[in-house]
Design a protein around this motif. Structure first.
Motif, PDB file in Angstrom:
ATOM      1  N   LYS A  80       0.838  -1.207   0.000  1.00 41.25           N
ATOM      2  CA  LYS A  80       0.000   0.000   0.000  1.00 41.25           C
ATOM      3  C   LYS A  80       0.868   1.250   0.000  1.00 41.25           C
ATOM      4  N   LEU A  81       1.896   1.265   0.818  1.00 40.99           N
ATOM      5  CA  LEU A  81       2.796   2.422   0.877  1.00 40.99           C
ATOM      6  C   LEU A  81       3.513   2.618  -0.457  1.00 40.99           C
ATOM      7  N   ILE A  82       4.061   1.543  -1.008  1.00 46.03           N
ATOM      8  CA  ILE A  82       4.810   1.636  -2.262  1.00 46.03           C
ATOM      9  C   ILE A  82       3.905   2.102  -3.396  1.00 46.03           C
ATOM     10  N   ARG A  83       2.681   1.611  -3.441  1.00 44.36           N
ATOM     11  CA  ARG A  83       1.749   1.997  -4.497  1.00 44.36           C
ATOM     12  C   ARG A  83       1.349   3.467  -4.384  1.00 44.36           C
ATOM     13  N   PHE A  84       1.103   3.925  -3.161  1.00 45.59           N
ATOM     14  CA  PHE A  84       0.738   5.330  -2.959  1.00 45.59           C
ATOM     15  C   PHE A  84       1.868   6.242  -3.432  1.00 45.59           C
ATOM     16  N   VAL A  85       3.086   5.905  -3.049  1.00 42.41           N
ATOM     17  CA  VAL A  85       4.252   6.716  -3.419  1.00 42.41           C
ATOM     18  C   VAL A  85       4.418   6.774  -4.938  1.00 42.41           C
ATOM     19  N   ASN A  86       4.270   5.640  -5.595  1.00 40.11           N
ATOM     20  CA  ASN A  86       4.431   5.596  -7.047  1.00 40.11           C
ATOM     21  C   ASN A  86       3.293   6.319  -7.761  1.00 40.11           C
ATOM     22  N   THR A  87       2.092   6.273  -7.208  1.00 43.07           N
ATOM     23  CA  THR A  87       0.969   7.016  -7.793  1.00 43.07           C
ATOM     24  C   THR A  87       1.235   8.512  -7.767  1.00 43.07           C
ATOM     25  N   CYS A  88       1.676   9.010  -6.608  1.00 36.21           N
ATOM     26  CA  CYS A  88       1.949  10.447  -6.477  1.00 36.21           C
ATOM     27  C   CYS A  88       3.106  10.884  -7.367  1.00 36.21           C
ATOM     28  N   GLU A  89       4.079  10.004  -7.536  1.00 34.17           N
ATOM     29  CA  GLU A  89       5.208  10.332  -8.415  1.00 34.17           C
ATOM     30  C   GLU A  89       4.751  10.400  -9.870  1.00 34.17           C
ATOM     31  N   GLN A  90       4.017   9.386 -10.308  1.00 36.36           N
ATOM     32  CA  GLN A  90       3.643   9.301 -11.714  1.00 36.36           C
ATOM     33  C   GLN A  90       2.621  10.358 -12.133  1.00 36.36           C
ATOM     34  N   LEU A  91       1.684  10.679 -11.258  1.00 30.52           N
ATOM     35  CA  LEU A  91       0.624  11.621 -11.639  1.00 30.52           C
ATOM     36  C   LEU A  91       0.902  13.060 -11.228  1.00 30.52           C
ATOM     37  N   LEU A  92       1.694  13.247 -10.176  1.00 29.97           N
ATOM     38  CA  LEU A  92       1.941  14.605  -9.674  1.00 29.97           C
ATOM     39  C   LEU A  92       3.409  15.020  -9.763  1.00 29.97           C
ATOM     40  N   GLY A  93       4.289  14.078 -10.062  1.00 31.48           N
ATOM     41  CA  GLY A  93       5.715  14.399 -10.058  1.00 31.48           C
ATOM     42  C   GLY A  93       6.250  14.623  -8.658  1.00 31.48           C
ATOM     43  N   MET A  94       5.565  14.086  -7.658  1.00 33.81           N
ATOM     44  CA  MET A  94       5.931  14.290  -6.252  1.00 33.81           C
ATOM     45  C   MET A  94       7.088  13.379  -5.867  1.00 33.81           C
ATOM     46  N   SER A  95       8.027  13.892  -5.093  1.00 37.79           N
ATOM     47  CA  SER A  95       9.154  13.073  -4.647  1.00 37.79           C
ATOM     48  C   SER A  95       8.660  11.999  -3.684  1.00 37.79           C
ATOM     49  N   HIS A  96       9.404  10.912  -3.613  1.00 33.48           N
ATOM     50  CA  HIS A  96       9.019   9.822  -2.725  1.00 33.48           C
ATOM     51  C   HIS A  96       9.052  10.251  -1.262  1.00 33.48           C
ATOM     52  N   THR A  97      10.006  11.073  -0.904  1.00 30.38           N
ATOM     53  CA  THR A  97      10.097  11.506   0.491  1.00 30.38           C
ATOM     54  C   THR A  97       8.877  12.336   0.892  1.00 30.38           C
ATOM     55  N   GLU A  98       8.396  13.163  -0.026  1.00 35.17           N
ATOM     56  CA  GLU A  98       7.227  13.990   0.282  1.00 35.17           C
ATOM     57  C   GLU A  98       5.977  13.138   0.457  1.00 35.17           C
ATOM     58  N   SER A  99       5.759  12.171  -0.426  1.00 37.32           N
ATOM     59  CA  SER A  99       4.550  11.355  -0.331  1.00 37.32           C
ATOM     60  C   SER A  99       4.616  10.397   0.858  1.00 37.32           C
ATOM     61  N   VAL A 100       5.809   9.936   1.219  1.00 33.17           N
ATOM     62  CA  VAL A 100       5.937   9.070   2.391  1.00 33.17           C
ATOM     63  C   VAL A 100       5.571   9.821   3.667  1.00 33.17           C
ATOM     64  N   HIS A 101       5.838  11.120   3.705  1.00 28.90           N
ATOM     65  CA  HIS A 101       5.439  11.917   4.860  1.00 28.90           C
ATOM     66  C   HIS A 101       3.926  11.867   5.050  1.00 28.90           C
ATOM     67  N   LYS A 102       3.191  11.814   3.966  1.00 24.28           N
ATOM     68  CA  LYS A 102       1.729  11.705   4.057  1.00 24.28           C
ATOM     69  C   LYS A 102       1.337  10.350   4.643  1.00 24.28           C
ATOM     70  N   MET A 103       2.062   9.294   4.262  1.00 23.08           N
ATOM     71  CA  MET A 103       1.790   7.968   4.807  1.00 23.08           C
ATOM     72  C   MET A 103       2.061   7.922   6.315  1.00 23.08           C
ATOM     73  N   LYS A 104       3.062   8.648   6.751  1.00 21.69           N
ATOM     74  CA  LYS A 104       3.365   8.696   8.180  1.00 21.69           C
ATOM     75  C   LYS A 104       2.238   9.393   8.945  1.00 21.69           C
ATOM     76  N   GLU A 105       1.612  10.389   8.307  1.00 19.49           N
ATOM     77  CA  GLU A 105       0.454  11.046   8.914  1.00 19.49           C
ATOM     78  C   GLU A 105      -0.698  10.054   9.112  1.00 19.49           C
ATOM     79  N   CYS A 106      -0.724   9.022   8.258  1.00 16.89           N
ATOM     80  CA  CYS A 106      -1.820   8.054   8.283  1.00 16.89           C
ATOM     81  C   CYS A 106      -1.500   6.824   9.135  1.00 16.89           C
ATOM     82  N   GLY A 107      -0.340   6.773   9.762  1.00 18.26           N
ATOM     83  CA  GLY A 107      -0.044   5.679  10.677  1.00 18.26           C
ATOM     84  C   GLY A 107       1.171   4.840  10.352  1.00 18.26           C
ATOM     85  N   TRP A 108       1.662   4.921   9.127  1.00 14.67           N
ATOM     86  CA  TRP A 108       2.842   4.134   8.773  1.00 14.67           C
ATOM     87  C   TRP A 108       4.052   4.625   9.574  1.00 14.67           C
ATOM     88  N   THR A 109       4.818   3.694  10.101  1.00 15.78           N
ATOM     89  CA  THR A 109       5.946   4.032  10.971  1.00 15.78           C
ATOM     90  C   THR A 109       7.274   3.962  10.211  1.00 15.78           C
TER      91      THR A 109
END
Length: 348
Positions: A80-109
């Motif tokens: 789930k984490l890897i897919r979210f990160v790749n979605t944000c990269e492919q559609l928004l050009g977002m860096s992996h570090t930025e999108s992972v920060h969002k996952m941490k907001e949602c509970g990922w450690t």
């Protein structure tokens, strides 16, 4: 699947998408309500494009803010984490570090992130995860990073793999800690371990650490460099690319991926200069000789110890002008051969 392409493009341009997002919010809400019942949701390689609207859709944010405690399948949690990160990269050009920060907001450690990174390195996946993500997580939870270095907790983090395969995950983390994070304490490498395979691998890493390159100056920034933009979206043919890379002795971005190749690297270990051509996944199998992939970009980077990845971490990237001119031209010649392109004067 809900088409969010237009909204994502507008977000990348910095436009206000409030009205556009509100218009499709009812569809997104319904999708999120039944999302976990969809059999395709458990498919590791399928990206859900609506995830790119995390910051503009209340339904998407609500889904991610509530899903973590309900996940009982550990492998699925990493996927789930890897897919979210790749979605944000492919559609928004977002860096992996930025999108992972969002996952941490949602509970990922940080522990989850390190495990997801190790998983991405050895799984038969078409998705990438940046080493920068794992490095940031390791710094946040250094105790877990050291536990993993010692070979502990692998059966708890990867129960979906047989015990005999855990050593490959351990090898990945050893290499990462010493060659990417440049962990200075070599006590673990110098130990007499019970496993002969582990001792041999530690010796291999120590040899690599003894080959730190000499610093080199970049070339004249006014020089007439080759235009690497010519490689963008160019089509590569599987059989030709693999044969050409073999003849040139280029490195794969991730040798441990059992099925896919997603980058080839030219690296000069003496000067610490690297160049990578990254492309959509190509299956390694000889039966896929006539399949093709599109180039996604050419990247240059510096390194102290060679650590290869299909995703070139932002922390290592540099402009070609920062590297010796001869190396840059050599990269142009090399990637031209991979692509089956004719040489130009700028590559000479």
């Amino acid at each position: 699947m809900i088409d969010v392409t237009g909204i994502c493009e507008a977000i990348k341009r910095g436009e206000d998408v409030t009205d556009a997002a509100a218009e499709i919010e009812p569809k997104i809400k319904r999708f999120c309500e039944i999302r976990n019942d969809n059999i395709l949701e458990k498919c590791a390689e399928i990206l859900d494009s609506v995830d790119a609207l995390y910051d503009v859709s209340a339904s998407v944010k609500r889904y991610w803010n509530t899903i973590y405690p309900t996940i009982t399948d550990i492998e699925y949690k990493y996927q789930k984490l890897i897919r979210f990160v790749n979605t944000c990269e492919q559609l928004l050009g977002m860096s992996h570090t930025e999108s992972v920060h969002k996952m941490k907001e949602c509970g990922w450690t940080a522990r989850d992130i390190m495990a997801a990174y190790i998983h991405s390195r050895v799984a038969a996946t078409q998705l990438r995860l940046s080493p920068d993500v794992a490095a940031e997580a390791a710094k946040e939870d250094w105790d877990t990073a050291l536990q993993l270095l010692e070979g502990k907790d692998y059966e708890q983090l990867f129960p979906f793999y047989h015990t005999s395969y855990q050593i490959y995950r351990h090898f990945e983390w050893i290499d990462f800690m010493y060659c990417f994070m440049e962990y200075a304490d070599r006590t673990f490498l110098e130990k007499k371990h019970k496993s002969k395979r582990l001792c041999k691998y530690c010796e291999k890493v120590q040899e690599k650490l003894e080959q730190r390159p000499t610093e080199t100056e970049g070339s004249n920034k006014t020089a007439d460099y080759p235009d690497f933009a010519v490689f963008q979206n160019i089509t590569l043919q599987q059989d030709h690319v693999i044969r050409s890379a073999g003849r040139q002795k280029l490195y794969k971005g991730n040798e441990e991926n059992p099925h896919y190749i997603m980058s080839f690297h030219l690296a000069d270990k003496k000067s610490g200069c690297g160049a990578a051509i990254c492309f959509t996944p190509l299956n390694k199998g000889p039966e896929y000789y006539d399949t093709t992939a599109e180039v996604q970009g050419v990247y240059f980077y510096r390194f102290h110890y060679l650590y290869l990845s299909d995703y070139i971490p932002e922390s290592r990237r540099c402009a070609p002008e920062e590297l010796p001119e001869e190396f840059v031209r050599r990269a142009y010649r090399s990637f031209s051969m991979l692509a089956g392109m004719k040489q130009t004067d700028k590559g000479k």
